[in-house]
Design a protein around this motif. Sequence first.
Motif, short mmCIF file in Angstrom:
data_model
loop_
_atom_site.label_atom_id
_atom_site.label_comp_id
_atom_site.label_asym_id
_atom_site.label_seq_id
_atom_site.Cartn_x
_atom_site.Cartn_y
_atom_site.Cartn_z
N UNK A 1 3.36 12.61 2.58
CA UNK A 1 3.00 11.69 1.50
C UNK A 1 2.03 10.65 2.01
N UNK A 2 1.02 10.34 1.21
CA UNK A 2 0.04 9.30 1.55
C UNK A 2 0.68 7.95 1.34
N UNK A 3 0.86 7.22 2.43
CA UNK A 3 1.58 5.95 2.36
C UNK A 3 0.93 4.96 3.31
N UNK A 4 0.78 3.72 2.83
CA UNK A 4 0.24 2.62 3.65
C UNK A 4 1.29 1.52 3.70
N UNK A 5 1.60 1.07 4.90
CA UNK A 5 2.40 -0.14 5.05
C UNK A 5 1.42 -1.30 5.10
N UNK A 6 1.57 -2.22 4.18
CA UNK A 6 0.69 -3.38 4.06
C UNK A 6 1.48 -4.60 4.51
N UNK A 7 1.21 -5.06 5.73
CA UNK A 7 1.86 -6.25 6.29
C UNK A 7 0.94 -7.44 6.02
N UNK A 8 1.51 -8.47 5.41
CA UNK A 8 0.67 -9.57 4.96
C UNK A 8 1.43 -10.88 4.95
N UNK A 9 0.65 -11.95 4.97
CA UNK A 9 1.14 -13.30 4.74
C UNK A 9 0.30 -13.84 3.58
N UNK A 10 0.95 -14.46 2.60
CA UNK A 10 0.23 -14.96 1.43
C UNK A 10 -0.83 -15.99 1.81
N UNK A 11 -0.69 -16.66 2.97
CA UNK A 11 -1.70 -17.64 3.40
C UNK A 11 -3.02 -16.99 3.76
N UNK A 12 -3.02 -15.70 3.97
CA UNK A 12 -4.19 -14.99 4.47
C UNK A 12 -5.15 -14.59 3.36
N UNK A 13 -6.33 -15.21 3.31
CA UNK A 13 -7.30 -14.81 2.29
C UNK A 13 -7.78 -13.38 2.50
N UNK A 14 -7.81 -12.94 3.74
CA UNK A 14 -8.24 -11.56 3.99
C UNK A 14 -7.21 -10.56 3.47
N UNK A 15 -5.95 -10.98 3.40
CA UNK A 15 -4.93 -10.12 2.79
C UNK A 15 -5.16 -10.01 1.29
N UNK A 16 -5.52 -11.13 0.66
CA UNK A 16 -5.88 -11.10 -0.76
C UNK A 16 -7.06 -10.15 -0.99
N UNK A 17 -8.07 -10.28 -0.16
CA UNK A 17 -9.24 -9.42 -0.29
C UNK A 17 -8.87 -7.95 -0.13
N UNK A 18 -8.06 -7.65 0.89
CA UNK A 18 -7.65 -6.26 1.13
C UNK A 18 -6.83 -5.71 -0.02
N UNK A 19 -5.93 -6.52 -0.54
CA UNK A 19 -5.08 -6.08 -1.64
C UNK A 19 -5.91 -5.55 -2.81
N UNK A 20 -7.05 -6.18 -3.05
CA UNK A 20 -7.89 -5.76 -4.17
C UNK A 20 -8.43 -4.34 -4.00
#
Length: 193
Positions: A1-20
């Motif tokens: 199965x195609x699966x990505x574990x997305x480890x993030x902190x809400x403080x991270x703007x780059x996490x917001x960018x990646x989420x998009x």
Amino acid sequence: MRRIEFHFDFRSPYSYLALSQLPSLDAEILYRPFDVLSVMDRVGNVPTSVVCRPKGDYVQRDMRRWAKRYGIPFQPNPAMREADMTRLPRAAIAADRIGAADTAVAALFAALWREPAPLATREDIFAILKGAGIDPASLGDIDAPDLARAFEEATDAAAKRGLFGSPTFFVGDEMFFGNDRLDFVSQALEQIH
């Protein structure tokens, strides 16, 4: 199965960018919030864009450059320092337990980095989630000890797994750091049969 574990902190703007960009990768996303500052402290990393002014200035321009490339709004919340960075991840964990992580994580990131909204109290957080279609009552008590423990355990696991920043992705056992590594994430997914 195609699966990505997305480890993030809400403080991270780059996490917001990646989420998009994650929906375009056509994979199941496993949301893994963790406390990036705690992990950085444990592994000997430092937030260089905070302690190095020239890098901090560059990062401000770079984030806007990435947002333009992705075609998404980027408006950091002016009340960022007031946001409750322990309740946000606990709310995400609670939402994940009811199958609403996609919606909750997107709504909370949007309130921090896209359409600023208050996030200082439990009521503020619930208002954002309710606006996204999640009944706050379905989440239970986001201040419950089991959610605090789950967040601490996720942070411990992140440090033990070798994370040093946010966002970090795993495809299987392969780790990728940063929103600028999503091409490599996509290539790793292509190897899954």
